[in-house]
Design a protein around this motif. Sequence first.
Motif: not given
Length: 486
Positions: A261-280
């Motif tokens: 802690k504190p937690t840091y995390s990330c993942r990616f998401y491709d919705d077909g139009k854009n690619i996103y990084q989701i950072s927490l």
Amino acid sequence: MSIWSINEKELTTKRLSKNVKTDILIIGAGLTGCTTAYFLKKKDICIVDSGKIGHGVTLNTTAKINYFQERIYTKIEKSRGEQLAIKYLESQRYAIAKIKEIVEKEKIKCDFKKVPSFVFANTEKEVPFLEKEIEFLKSQNIKVSKKPLPDKINSYKSYCVEDTYTFNPIKFLEGLFKILEKYDIPIFENTRIYKIEKTKDGYICKSNSRTIEAKKIIFAGHYPYFTMPFFLPLKSTIEKSYIIVSKVQTDKSFTCISSNKPTYSCRFYDDGKNIYQISLGESHDTAFKQNDRYHFERIKDIFGLKDKDIVLKYSNTDIMTPDHMPYIGKIDESLYLACGYNTWGMTNSILAASIISDALLGVPNMFSNTFSPSRFTLAHLAKIPYIIFCQTKSYLGTKLNKNKSWYRGKIRFFKVDGTTYATYKDENGLEHTIKDKCPHLGCSLIFNEQEKTWDCPCHSSRFDIDGKCIKGPSNYDISTNKNGNK
Ligand SMILES: Cc1cc2nc3c(=O)[nH]c(=O)nc-3n(C[C@H](O)[C@H](O)[C@H](O)COP(=O)(O)OP(=O)(O)OC[C@H]3O[C@@H](n4cnc5c(N)ncnc54)[C@H](O)[C@@H]3O)c2cc1C
């Protein structure tokens, strides 16, 4: 607005407009409630939600479907022993298999994708603790490999498992909704349950001047508005985390999370139009640190995010339990509850749905007694002083210190006849005044500058600038108190 609402479909549901009788009532149409309904679809059931389907904690989740959860197994081992740590691992892998089975069987298009998941130590001191976690996983024949993070995040050591997933939870719920519709299962949105009363044959629930009679109830509402008989405030803390969604060029197809802690995390998401990084990141108990602006800046620094790429910023809270395991099971004769997922609700909500539906269908479930909500262990006892400290600090802290610098002159507190009010001046100079008291248990509120909401630090209720309740456990808007007075 969250990443999952960008391409969300409008579902056709209604508000409860007449009295209803049902065998099973499910309160809450998030992941827990909808998946439980899916498992029980052949029974006489009815679902209600105070807002929209999936618009509770599920809307702001990062949706990593993962059993490699920071270093949860060594924590459970320490608080509850090795056998329960092993059982928890089995339960998470069982839940992942269940999600996969549902997605494949029902052909739900929810961007369900296999991606490797990393856990990393971001300080040198953390390395031996992470290594202990790896030892535990290896002792359970989990294939974990030491691998560097495929990104520029500061880490001292990182490990990876391959058999984990990500998805879009709102698309998953839309898929379940279509199936429930086929079975004629009613889902009433904007239908809040205010009161549950016991009757001879079950329960009667009050909502929007209508009633629902049910023989059995499943409370899947994240944080129960009622305190008895379960008394969650003394069996949990609330953790808040901050999320930044940014546009990126490539889907790096991995997830990662820090082990400490504190937690840091990330993942990616491709919705077909854009690619996103989701950072927490910047997770903290809500009793401490509430400077949203500062926390978002820290996440930008840690992940090297540029302002021009940022599309969304928001926060989310989840319930943390003293022994790191969820509460799933009966709390009254025919009243079931599922909550306390310790930020691992993709797996735990499906696990809860499976345990509770099996109990109601009379089917044996290997985890039926593992997560009983009525448990009170040494770990719970040991955490009580901290929990009381957090609650007292939240309660008194907000009452005593109202001139926090991050309010930046936009908030004014004042008293009328001994009652404190707060006025927020919006961008157009319009003033919005609320009573500074959470209707749940009376805590004062904190202004969330980024999302323009009033947040309760004690139990995580949330209200808009005009006092409308947008997240429980409060069951009431602020402008109207429990007696209906302004
Ligand atoms: C920042 C953050 C990131 C996370 N990321 C992950 C992750 O990557 N992987 C993972 O596994 N987990 C993650 N989680 C945890 C996960 O998102 C949650 O545990 C999960 O979404 C909870 O789902 P739920 O259905 O139980 O609750 P909710 O989604 O909150 O659903 C409860 C519903 O009940 C309704 N309700 C409440 N009270 C009433 C009432 N009185 N009457 C009628 N309706 C009511 C609400 O409106 C709501 O829609 C994360 C949590 C946080 C805070």
